[in-house]
Design a protein around this motif. Sequence first.
Motif, short mmCIF file in Angstrom:
data_model
loop_
_atom_site.label_atom_id
_atom_site.label_comp_id
_atom_site.label_asym_id
_atom_site.label_seq_id
_atom_site.Cartn_x
_atom_site.Cartn_y
_atom_site.Cartn_z
N GLY A 10 0.82 -1.21 0.00
CA GLY A 10 0.00 0.00 0.00
C GLY A 10 0.85 1.26 0.00
N LEU A 11 1.91 1.24 0.80
CA LEU A 11 2.80 2.39 0.94
C LEU A 11 3.49 2.71 -0.40
CD1 LEU A 11 3.33 3.98 3.56
CD2 LEU A 11 5.45 2.73 3.81
N ILE A 12 4.04 1.67 -1.03
CA ILE A 12 4.77 1.87 -2.28
C ILE A 12 3.81 2.24 -3.41
CG2 ILE A 12 6.20 0.73 -4.04
CD1 ILE A 12 7.29 -1.00 -1.64
N LEU A 13 2.73 1.45 -3.53
CA LEU A 13 1.75 1.73 -4.58
C LEU A 13 1.13 3.13 -4.38
CD1 LEU A 13 0.39 0.25 -7.00
CD2 LEU A 13 -1.55 -0.14 -5.47
N GLY A 14 0.87 3.48 -3.11
CA GLY A 14 0.28 4.78 -2.79
C GLY A 14 1.17 5.92 -3.25
N ALA A 15 2.48 5.79 -3.04
CA ALA A 15 3.41 6.84 -3.46
C ALA A 15 3.40 7.00 -4.98
CB ALA A 15 4.81 6.52 -2.97
N ILE A 16 3.33 5.85 -5.69
CA ILE A 16 3.31 5.90 -7.16
C ILE A 16 2.00 6.49 -7.66
CG2 ILE A 16 3.35 4.48 -9.25
CD1 ILE A 16 5.13 2.49 -7.59
N VAL A 17 0.88 6.01 -7.09
CA VAL A 17 -0.42 6.55 -7.48
C VAL A 17 -0.49 8.05 -7.14
CG1 VAL A 17 -2.91 6.47 -7.02
CG2 VAL A 17 -1.64 4.35 -7.32
N GLY A 18 0.06 8.43 -5.98
CA GLY A 18 0.07 9.83 -5.57
C GLY A 18 0.75 10.71 -6.59
N SER A 19 1.79 10.18 -7.20
CA SER A 19 2.51 10.92 -8.23
C SER A 19 1.59 11.18 -9.43
CB SER A 19 3.73 10.08 -8.62
OG SER A 19 4.41 10.67 -9.66
N PHE A 20 0.76 10.18 -9.76
CA PHE A 20 -0.20 10.36 -10.85
C PHE A 20 -1.32 11.32 -10.42
CE2 PHE A 20 -4.27 8.95 -12.77
CZ PHE A 20 -4.03 9.38 -14.06
N LEU A 21 -1.74 11.25 -9.16
CA LEU A 21 -2.78 12.16 -8.67
C LEU A 21 -2.32 13.61 -8.78
CD1 LEU A 21 -4.21 10.32 -5.51
CD2 LEU A 21 -4.91 10.15 -7.91
N ASN A 22 -1.00 13.85 -8.55
CA ASN A 22 -0.45 15.19 -8.73
C ASN A 22 -0.68 15.70 -10.14
OD1 ASN A 22 0.68 16.37 -6.38
ND2 ASN A 22 2.25 14.77 -6.37
N VAL A 23 -0.49 14.81 -11.10
CA VAL A 23 -0.71 15.17 -12.50
C VAL A 23 -2.18 15.57 -12.69
CG1 VAL A 23 -0.73 14.30 -14.87
CG2 VAL A 23 1.14 13.68 -13.33
N CYS A 24 -3.09 14.77 -12.13
CA CYS A 24 -4.52 15.07 -12.24
C CYS A 24 -4.86 16.40 -11.57
CB CYS A 24 -5.36 13.97 -11.58
SG CYS A 24 -5.14 12.36 -12.31
N ILE A 25 -4.31 16.62 -10.36
CA ILE A 25 -4.61 17.83 -9.60
C ILE A 25 -4.14 19.07 -10.36
CG2 ILE A 25 -3.99 19.12 -7.50
CD1 ILE A 25 -3.79 16.27 -6.14
N TYR A 26 -3.00 18.96 -11.02
CA TYR A 26 -2.49 20.10 -11.79
C TYR A 26 -3.27 20.28 -13.10
CZ TYR A 26 0.51 23.27 -14.35
OH TYR A 26 0.97 24.34 -15.07
N ARG A 27 -3.53 19.17 -13.79
CA ARG A 27 -4.05 19.29 -15.16
C ARG A 27 -5.57 19.43 -15.26
NH1 ARG A 27 -0.37 15.21 -18.84
NH2 ARG A 27 1.66 15.91 -18.07
N ILE A 28 -6.34 18.71 -14.42
CA ILE A 28 -7.80 18.72 -14.59
C ILE A 28 -8.39 20.13 -14.53
CG2 ILE A 28 -10.00 17.98 -13.58
CD1 ILE A 28 -8.65 15.30 -12.93
N PRO A 29 -8.09 20.92 -13.47
CA PRO A 29 -8.71 22.26 -13.43
C PRO A 29 -8.17 23.20 -14.51
CG PRO A 29 -7.19 22.00 -11.60
CD PRO A 29 -7.29 20.66 -12.25
#
Length: 339
Positions: A7-26
């Motif tokens: 969970g910790l490792i996958l979460g960090a990787i997914v979090g990196s993708f969420l950053n992309v979404c947070i920046y790009r979606i709005p």
Amino acid sequence: MSGALIGLILGAIVGSFLNVCIYRIPRDISVASPSRSFCPNCGRQIPWRENIPILGWILLSGRCSQCSKPISLRYPLVELTTAILFAGCALVVPFPTLLSVWIFTSLLIIATFVDLEFLVIPDVVSKGGIVAGILLSLLTPGLHHVDSRPAAATQSIVGCLCGAAILFLIGALGRLAFGRHRIRLNAPAPFRFEILSTEDAQIVIDEETFRWQEYLARRRDKIVVHVEDATLNGRFYENCDFTFFYDRVATPRQTVPVDEVSALAGHAASIVLPREAMGLGDVKLIAAIGAFIGWQGVLFTIAAASFFGSTYGLIAAAASRHEWSSGAVDATSGRQDTR
Ligand SMILES: [Zn+2]
């Protein structure tokens, strides 16, 4: 314990993708392309070793290696938050329900960080969350602690409707209590936006002025102008809402900082002045939350949110002060994110 580590490792990787979404979606940039991350300031593509979750930011000491502009603290923060939450979920939720809970967590993280910066919750997250919640309830009925798929889907839909109904009611009562002020114009009237100083601006409709310092005193305050047509920095808009915050203008297609608006004029059909307790975005988001965790979860969420919201409100009211050229917004959201 190995589940938590995954969970910790996958979460960090997914979090990196969420950053992309947070920046790009709005900002209305595709999440898929460009596929490589880039520096918002100089546009440099980020090589993989600088893109390692959390570590990349630390290795760079929080600065772009080409233009040395500070990289928002939001990036490692989102990665760390996602990693911790994914690990925590892995400890208490069994597989395969865990996968649905991870998706739910990801949607909430995107909603939270976009809302913090832009004060809007994107429809892809809220409406998309409703659809995802119902589908994932069918796939993993464990979300609602039942074995039968139809029962889980029913719980999901009930939760969704229950959440939307309660928040809608609270919103309606709030509007009665605080008197949201909508001025509907008989015929579309010419309007324009003008910057007066570094701290004040105004909207002029039919020669009547609506000053920033008068209406946008608090950070959450907004003025919504429904435009018949408008041109913002050369871009043409028709029949849509322009939402003005003290530091920026949000349209369905883009969000522009107030000090970067060089020309904005057109025809307005109505103007809504602040005194609003809650937006429709919140109603859609709670509906999505209900679709994932049912009506009991919705009640808990609303109670907890009211508690934290009013606590925060009291603290913020005590410390309230703003300017769009500096201050808390920029410090937390990272001004370098703005194009
Ligand atoms: Zn750079």
